[in-house]
Design an enzyme around this catalytic site. Structure first.
Site, PDB file in Angstrom:
ATOM      1  N   HIS A  36     -14.606   0.488  -1.623  1.00  0.00           N
ATOM      2  CA  HIS A  36     -13.474  -0.362  -1.239  1.00  0.00           C
ATOM      3  C   HIS A  36     -12.439   0.394  -0.424  1.00  0.00           C
ATOM      4  CE1 HIS A  36     -14.419  -3.350  -4.729  1.00  0.00           C
ATOM      5  NE2 HIS A  36     -15.206  -3.515  -3.693  1.00  0.00           N
TER       6      HIS A  36
ATOM      7  N   GLY B  13     -14.717   1.717 -16.894  1.00  0.00           N
ATOM      8  CA  GLY B  13     -13.366   1.245 -16.601  1.00  0.00           C
ATOM      9  C   GLY B  13     -13.337   0.140 -15.568  1.00  0.00           C
ATOM     10  N   THR B  14     -14.304  -0.801 -15.671  1.00  0.00           N
ATOM     11  CA  THR B  14     -14.276  -1.915 -14.726  1.00  0.00           C
ATOM     12  C   THR B  14     -14.512  -3.220 -15.489  1.00  0.00           C
ATOM     13  OG1 THR B  14     -15.222  -2.871 -12.702  1.00  0.00           O
ATOM     14  CG2 THR B  14     -16.724  -1.592 -14.098  1.00  0.00           C
TER      15      THR B  14
ATOM     16  N   ALA C 228     -11.399   6.125 -21.620  1.00  0.00           N
ATOM     17  CA  ALA C 228     -12.377   6.973 -20.921  1.00  0.00           C
ATOM     18  C   ALA C 228     -12.064   8.452 -21.083  1.00  0.00           C
ATOM     19  CB  ALA C 228     -12.406   6.598 -19.440  1.00  0.00           C
TER      20      ALA C 228
ATOM     21  N   LEU D  38     -12.114   0.133 -22.175  1.00  0.00           N
ATOM     22  CA  LEU D  38     -11.164  -0.013 -23.290  1.00  0.00           C
ATOM     23  C   LEU D  38     -11.389  -1.356 -23.987  1.00  0.00           C
ATOM     24  CD1 LEU D  38      -8.799   1.588 -24.497  1.00  0.00           C
ATOM     25  CD2 LEU D  38      -7.248   0.249 -23.080  1.00  0.00           C
TER      26      LEU D  38
ATOM     27  N   GLN E 129     -14.830   1.812  -7.115  1.00  0.00           N
ATOM     28  CA  GLN E 129     -14.072   0.692  -6.548  1.00  0.00           C
ATOM     29  C   GLN E 129     -12.632   1.128  -6.307  1.00  0.00           C
ATOM     30  OE1 GLN E 129     -15.175  -3.208  -8.805  1.00  0.00           O
ATOM     31  NE2 GLN E 129     -15.577  -1.528 -10.225  1.00  0.00           N
ATOM     32  N   ASN E 130     -12.282   2.304  -6.838  1.00  0.00           N
ATOM     33  CA  ASN E 130     -10.891   2.773  -6.767  1.00  0.00           C
ATOM     34  C   ASN E 130     -10.573   3.318  -5.384  1.00  0.00           C
ATOM     35  OD1 ASN E 130     -10.851   2.127  -9.467  1.00  0.00           O
ATOM     36  ND2 ASN E 130     -11.144   4.233 -10.170  1.00  0.00           N
TER      37      ASN E 130
ATOM     38  N   TYR F 122       0.818  -1.223   0.000  1.00  0.00           N
ATOM     39  CA  TYR F 122       0.000   0.000   0.000  1.00  0.00           C
ATOM     40  C   TYR F 122       0.844   1.262   0.000  1.00  0.00           C
ATOM     41  CZ  TYR F 122      -4.022  -2.860   0.011  1.00  0.00           C
ATOM     42  OH  TYR F 122      -4.960  -3.769  -0.399  1.00  0.00           O
TER      43      TYR F 122
HETATM   44  C1  BV8 Z   1     -17.115  -9.852  -0.239  1.00  0.00           C
HETATM   45  C2  BV8 Z   1      -9.323  -2.702  -2.622  1.00  0.00           C
HETATM   46  C3  BV8 Z   1     -18.659 -10.797   1.265  1.00  0.00           C
HETATM   47  C4  BV8 Z   1      -8.017  -3.399  -2.463  1.00  0.00           C
HETATM   48  C5  BV8 Z   1     -10.542  -4.390  -3.850  1.00  0.00           C
HETATM   49  C6  BV8 Z   1     -15.571 -16.706  -6.155  1.00  0.00           C
HETATM   50  C7  BV8 Z   1     -16.496 -16.289  -7.091  1.00  0.00           C
HETATM   51  C8  BV8 Z   1     -17.104 -15.039  -6.998  1.00  0.00           C
HETATM   52  C9  BV8 Z   1     -16.775 -14.164  -5.940  1.00  0.00           C
HETATM   53  C10 BV8 Z   1     -15.846 -14.596  -5.024  1.00  0.00           C
HETATM   54  C11 BV8 Z   1     -15.245 -15.844  -5.118  1.00  0.00           C
HETATM   55  N1  BV8 Z   1     -14.386 -15.966  -4.083  1.00  0.00           N
HETATM   56  C12 BV8 Z   1     -14.416 -14.842  -3.341  1.00  0.00           C
HETATM   57  C13 BV8 Z   1     -15.330 -14.000  -3.899  1.00  0.00           C
HETATM   58  C14 BV8 Z   1     -15.706 -12.665  -3.402  1.00  0.00           C
HETATM   59  C15 BV8 Z   1     -14.641 -11.670  -3.807  1.00  0.00           C
HETATM   60  C16 BV8 Z   1     -14.491 -11.629  -5.316  1.00  0.00           C
HETATM   61  O1  BV8 Z   1     -15.334 -11.083  -6.016  1.00  0.00           O
HETATM   62  N2  BV8 Z   1     -13.359 -12.211  -5.797  1.00  0.00           N
HETATM   63  C17 BV8 Z   1     -13.096 -12.195  -7.225  1.00  0.00           C
HETATM   64  C18 BV8 Z   1     -11.564 -12.161  -7.422  1.00  0.00           C
HETATM   65  C19 BV8 Z   1     -13.715 -13.426  -7.873  1.00  0.00           C
HETATM   66  N3  BV8 Z   1     -15.115 -10.383  -3.333  1.00  0.00           N
HETATM   67  C20 BV8 Z   1     -14.823 -10.001  -2.075  1.00  0.00           C
HETATM   68  O2  BV8 Z   1     -14.111 -10.615  -1.318  1.00  0.00           O
HETATM   69  C21 BV8 Z   1     -15.513  -8.714  -1.619  1.00  0.00           C
HETATM   70  N4  BV8 Z   1     -16.145  -8.963  -0.362  1.00  0.00           N
HETATM   71  O3  BV8 Z   1     -17.512 -10.545  -1.151  1.00  0.00           O
HETATM   72  O4  BV8 Z   1     -17.591  -9.914   1.057  1.00  0.00           O
HETATM   73  C22 BV8 Z   1     -19.931 -10.030   1.316  1.00  0.00           C
HETATM   74  C23 BV8 Z   1     -20.210  -9.031   0.397  1.00  0.00           C
HETATM   75  C24 BV8 Z   1     -21.402  -8.348   0.464  1.00  0.00           C
HETATM   76  C25 BV8 Z   1     -22.316  -8.657   1.439  1.00  0.00           C
HETATM   77  C26 BV8 Z   1     -22.021  -9.660   2.360  1.00  0.00           C
HETATM   78  C27 BV8 Z   1     -20.832 -10.345   2.299  1.00  0.00           C
HETATM   79  C28 BV8 Z   1     -14.518  -7.595  -1.403  1.00  0.00           C
HETATM   80  C29 BV8 Z   1     -13.849  -7.252  -2.691  1.00  0.00           C
HETATM   81  C30 BV8 Z   1     -13.038  -5.987  -2.504  1.00  0.00           C
HETATM   82  C31 BV8 Z   1     -11.570  -6.282  -2.673  1.00  0.00           C
HETATM   83  N5  BV8 Z   1     -10.842  -5.016  -2.729  1.00  0.00           N
HETATM   84  N6  BV8 Z   1      -9.947  -3.188  -3.848  1.00  0.00           N
HETATM   85  C32 BV8 Z   1      -6.936  -2.713  -3.248  1.00  0.00           C
HETATM   86  O5  BV8 Z   1      -7.229  -1.901  -4.155  1.00  0.00           O
HETATM   87  O6  BV8 Z   1      -5.777  -3.022  -2.947  1.00  0.00           O
HETATM   88  S1  BV8 Z   1     -10.970  -5.061  -5.331  1.00  0.00           S
HETATM   89  C33 BV8 Z   1     -10.078  -4.296  -6.564  1.00  0.00           C
HETATM   90  O7  BV8 Z   1     -10.080  -5.167  -7.680  1.00  0.00           O
HETATM   91  C34 BV8 Z   1     -10.711  -3.018  -7.102  1.00  0.00           C
HETATM   92  O8  BV8 Z   1     -11.252  -2.239  -6.099  1.00  0.00           O
HETATM   93  C35 BV8 Z   1     -11.742  -3.509  -8.077  1.00  0.00           C
HETATM   94  O9  BV8 Z   1     -12.929  -3.843  -7.419  1.00  0.00           O
HETATM   95  C36 BV8 Z   1     -11.082  -4.774  -8.571  1.00  0.00           C
HETATM   96  C37 BV8 Z   1     -10.364  -4.510  -9.884  1.00  0.00           C
HETATM   97  O10 BV8 Z   1     -11.342  -4.428 -10.813  1.00  0.00           O
HETATM   98  P1  BV8 Z   1     -11.434  -3.190 -11.832  1.00  0.00           P
HETATM   99  O11 BV8 Z   1     -11.500  -1.904 -11.067  1.00  0.00           O
HETATM  100  O12 BV8 Z   1     -12.528  -3.530 -12.735  1.00  0.00           O
HETATM  101  O13 BV8 Z   1     -10.043  -3.149 -12.606  1.00  0.00           O
HETATM  102  P2  BV8 Z   1      -9.511  -4.202 -13.666  1.00  0.00           P
HETATM  103  O14 BV8 Z   1      -8.052  -3.971 -13.787  1.00  0.00           O
HETATM  104  O15 BV8 Z   1     -10.015  -5.574 -13.323  1.00  0.00           O
HETATM  105  O16 BV8 Z   1     -10.244  -3.782 -15.029  1.00  0.00           O
HETATM  106  C38 BV8 Z   1      -9.906  -2.563 -15.634  1.00  0.00           C
HETATM  107  C39 BV8 Z   1     -10.960  -2.291 -16.691  1.00  0.00           C
HETATM  108  O17 BV8 Z   1     -10.729  -0.991 -17.213  1.00  0.00           O
HETATM  109  C40 BV8 Z   1     -10.896  -3.260 -17.865  1.00  0.00           C
HETATM  110  O18 BV8 Z   1     -12.212  -3.541 -18.309  1.00  0.00           O
HETATM  111  C41 BV8 Z   1     -10.150  -2.447 -18.938  1.00  0.00           C
HETATM  112  O19 BV8 Z   1     -10.556  -2.777 -20.252  1.00  0.00           O
HETATM  113  C42 BV8 Z   1     -10.600  -1.053 -18.617  1.00  0.00           C
HETATM  114  N7  BV8 Z   1      -9.662  -0.002 -19.016  1.00  0.00           N
HETATM  115  C43 BV8 Z   1      -8.306  -0.044 -18.991  1.00  0.00           C
HETATM  116  N8  BV8 Z   1      -7.823   1.140 -19.448  1.00  0.00           N
HETATM  117  C44 BV8 Z   1      -8.906   1.944 -19.705  1.00  0.00           C
HETATM  118  C45 BV8 Z   1     -10.074   1.213 -19.434  1.00  0.00           C
HETATM  119  N9  BV8 Z   1     -11.308   1.726 -19.615  1.00  0.00           N
HETATM  120  C46 BV8 Z   1     -11.393   2.986 -20.092  1.00  0.00           C
HETATM  121  N10 BV8 Z   1     -10.316   3.754 -20.376  1.00  0.00           N
HETATM  122  C47 BV8 Z   1      -9.061   3.270 -20.206  1.00  0.00           C
HETATM  123  N11 BV8 Z   1      -7.995   4.040 -20.504  1.00  0.00           N
END
Ligand code: BV8
Ligand code: ZN
Length: 252
Positions: free
Chosen positions: A122, A192-193, A236, A219, A104-105, A63
């Protein structure tokens, strides 16, 4: 830009969800770009309470590197881009009752672009939380400057500080507020997610169930691209200003 999705009715109520992609052109790596890795650790192995209990110094290094990049990386300073600024124009025109931004950022680029009341589901890099008394404070100072420095501690009690960030397995912040805004939105816009991480990735299906019009800006097509009414592909910093200007020029 097809006209169909650039006209907002006067009573439109927007929920906007942003992800790492909106900060990509500001120089912050997305999770997919780094294919979910940091110093050869999988993010899911570092961004968890278990990792912090096992090796708090490793997690603090992860971090701190991102905190330093946000505020102290002199040569390529990280600034908001035209995408962040376009959302500010939209939010200022529609007002807080009709435009709700949840991100989410954990960076502060929406705020630095001038966006007020951003919902950080988050958490935020600028905030730290005491693991004992739970006090949350803002700080941009360098914490635990090097490997010999002690772990950062609370000013109020002997507790160790942790990042005020939602890790995998922890419940995101403001879920009731988000559910409430989703339950009566007319438009849901995801920017962007990649639609991989839940519960954020589930907001689109909720909005569709509500009968809201859904727009995706990314993207590359995200996993759930088929669920959007409209998908606008591209960076974006270009697609958002274009869309916002078209929407604002048509709104009375
Ligand atoms: C929870 C902080 C219970 C940390 C983050 C199995 C199956 C399904 C789900 C799960 C599973 N096992 C576990 C889970 C749950 C888990 C989960 O979803 N895991 C995933 C990996 C499968 N989730 C959790 O644990 C969450 N908690 O479930 O608790 C609960 C919930 C509710 C109610 C009761 C109980 C907690 C998740 C939070 C984790 N913390 N962030 C840190 O930052 O260090 S997550 C982190 O990763 C981000 O915050 C964000 O959410 C995620 C990244 O995703 P994106 O932001 O979308 O970024 P990414 O790089 O993936 O994509 C970028 C996009 O932008 C792409 O589409 C790309 O094309 C586009 N792009 C790129 N450049 C551009 C662009 N777009 C436009 N312009 C550009 N220039
Ligand atoms: Zn404390």
């Amino acid at each position: 830009m097809p006209v169909s999705h650039t006209s907002l009715p006067a009573d439109a109520r927007l929920v906007i969800l942003t992800g790492a992609g909106i900060s990509a052109e500001s120089g912050l790596k997305t999770f997919r770009d780094s294919n979910g890795l940091w110093e050869n650790h999988r993010v899911e192995d570092v961004a968890t309470p278990e990792a912090f209990a096992r090796d708090p110094r490793l997690v603090w290094r992860f971090y701190n590197a991102r905190r330093e990049q946000l505020w102290r990386d002199a040569e390529h300073s990280v600034e908001p881009n035209a995408g962040h600024r376009a959302l500010v124009r939209l939010a200022e025109t529609l007002g807080p009752d009709r435009c709700f931004l949840v991100t989410q950022n954990v960076d502060d680029l929406h705020e630095r672009a001038g966006h007020s009341d951003v919902c950080h589901m988050h958490g935020e890099l600028i905030k730290v939380r005491c693991t004992e008394c739970q006090q949350v404070t803002d700080t941009t100072e360098t914490l635990m400057a090097d490997d010999s420095a002690p772990l950062p501690t609370c000013q109020r009690c002997p507790g160790i500080l942790r990042p005020h960030i939602v890790w995998f397995g922890e419940i995101p912040f403001e879920m009731e507020l988000i559910a409430r805004r989703l339950s009566h939105c007319t438009h849901f816009i995801a920017i962007g997610t990649s639609g991989v991480v839940y519960p954020a990735a589930g907001f689109l299906a909720q909005a569709n169930r509500m009968g809201a019009t859904t727009l995706g800006f990314s993207l590359d097509p995200p996993e759930n691209v088929g669920l959007f009414d409209h998908f606008i592909q591209g960076p974006a910093s270009q697609t958002l200003p274009e869309w916002v200007d078209a929407v604002l020029s048509r709104s009375h």
